[in-house]
Design an enzyme around this catalytic site. Structure first.
Site, PDB file in Angstrom:
ATOM      1  N   TYR A  71       9.741   6.682  70.246  1.00  0.00           N
ATOM      2  CA  TYR A  71       9.741   8.118  70.518  1.00  0.00           C
ATOM      3  C   TYR A  71       8.335   8.705  70.442  1.00  0.00           C
ATOM      4  O   TYR A  71       7.915   9.471  71.306  1.00  0.00           O
ATOM      5  CB  TYR A  71      10.660   8.809  69.514  1.00  0.00           C
ATOM      6  N   SER A  78       6.855  17.266  70.851  1.00  0.00           N
ATOM      7  CA  SER A  78       7.467  17.041  69.542  1.00  0.00           C
ATOM      8  C   SER A  78       6.403  17.202  68.471  1.00  0.00           C
ATOM      9  O   SER A  78       5.204  17.147  68.760  1.00  0.00           O
ATOM     10  CB  SER A  78       8.056  15.621  69.467  1.00  0.00           C
TER      11      SER A  78
END
Length: 325
Positions: A190, A177
């Site tokens: 996350y 990410s």
């Protein structure tokens, strides 16, 4: 150093970084030699929707034997894959948090490739979940839930398939990410998991290099509109869970912050993020078929990449002042 001199220094630093970045990107887009997908099998995790769904369809069209792992093999995403793709694509049930299901996937694929006379060429670790919220709001169960899928799931599946990949000298591609290297408030669950994927990928790449396995990582930008990682319903469900688990003191002290972050999450789903998964799918294709694949892929808009690169290299005291969320 005066304020004017400091501003001038920062601007010069930014221009140098911009030039270096432009030169690197120009080198990146040069023509690339490719391999043939024929006779190669690939496992893609998390194919119910989003990136995994699009990746599975593209790889099938390229001629790969695709094992599309789905959490819900009888769900709508699985049915679409089976309807649209060739018979080379097989949907398999795989919860990356369960070792017994991972072991069964290895057994099935190993049996199939021997029967078909093909090689297991690639593993795409895509399965992922997310929870938003400040550290104080998130429960330990939320942290564990996200880590078990996003990080431990990647490790679990990779370890199981390394022997087959060693035989073919194949490819591993992990979906990281933009938060692999840059974080935002309200995304600790996350971000921690993706930082872990980054570290795992770096270590693994160095460990398996001598055996001929190539390891890449993707760092997608804002694809909220293109995936089902968040929907308006999911935002509301997580908000309800967070609010229920909060202490009375926390509800009182951070009530306005809570409302603001929930609003930001809803707004982001209607914002300017990518509306399709094609940039990520293109990177996966290159990682699996390029003669010399890249170590890192950045499917992000140019300005997003540049400012992210700049913020990563500015003193943190300065970059933190540019925005907390």
């Amino acid at each position: 150093m005066t304020a004017t001199e400091m501003i001038f220094t920062v601007l010069m630093y930014a221009l140098v970084l911009l030039f270096v970045y432009w030169a690197i990107m120009k080198w990146y887009i040069r023509p690339r030699r490719r391999l043939d997908a024929e006779g190669k099998a690939v496992l893609v995790t998390g194919c119910d929707s989003g990136f995994g769904h699009g990746i599975a369809i593209r790889l099938d069209k390229l001629g790969f034997y695709v094992y599309a792992s789905c959490l819900f093999p009888d769900g709508e995403g699985s049915k679409i894959l089976q309807q649209q793709c060739s018979k080379r694509l097989k949907v398999i049930k795989l919860d990356v948090t369960k070792q017994d299901e991972v072991d069964r996937a290895v057994e099935q694929i190993e049996k199939d490739i021997k029967l078909l006379g093909i090689e297991f060429w690639g593993l795409v670790n895509n399965a992922g979940v997310s929870v938003y919220g400040l550290v104080e709001w998130c429960t330990m169960e939320m942290f564990t839930r996200v880590l078990d899928v996003n990080l431990l799931g990647v490790i679990r599946v990779t370890k199981a398939f390394l022997p087959l990949l060693r035989q073919s000298k194949g490819r591993i591609t992990n979906i990281g990410s933009v938060m692999c290297r840059r974080t935002y408030a309200a995304f600790s669950c996350y971000a921690i998991s993706k930082y872990g994927v980054e570290a795992f990928t770096q270590c693994l790449r160095k460990e398996v290099k001598e055996s001929g396995i190539h390891v890449s990582i993707l760092e997608p930008g804002n694809f909220l509109q293109a995936t089902s990682l968040y929907t308006h319903d999911k935002v509301n469900t997580i908000a309800q869970e967070l609010w229920t688990e909060m202490s009375e003191e926390c509800r009182t002290y951070q009530n306005e912050s809570f409302k603001y972050i929930v609003k930001i999450m809803h707004d982001s789903l209607n914002g300017t993020s990518y509306s399709c998964v094609k940039p990520v799918v293109d990177c996966i294709e290159d990682a699996l078929l390029a003669k010399h694949p890249r170590i890192r892929y950045l499917p992000q808009e140019f300005l997003y990449q540049f400012f992210g690169f700049l913020l990563n290299h500015l003193p943190e005291e300065l970059s933190d002042k540019l925005g907390n969320y």
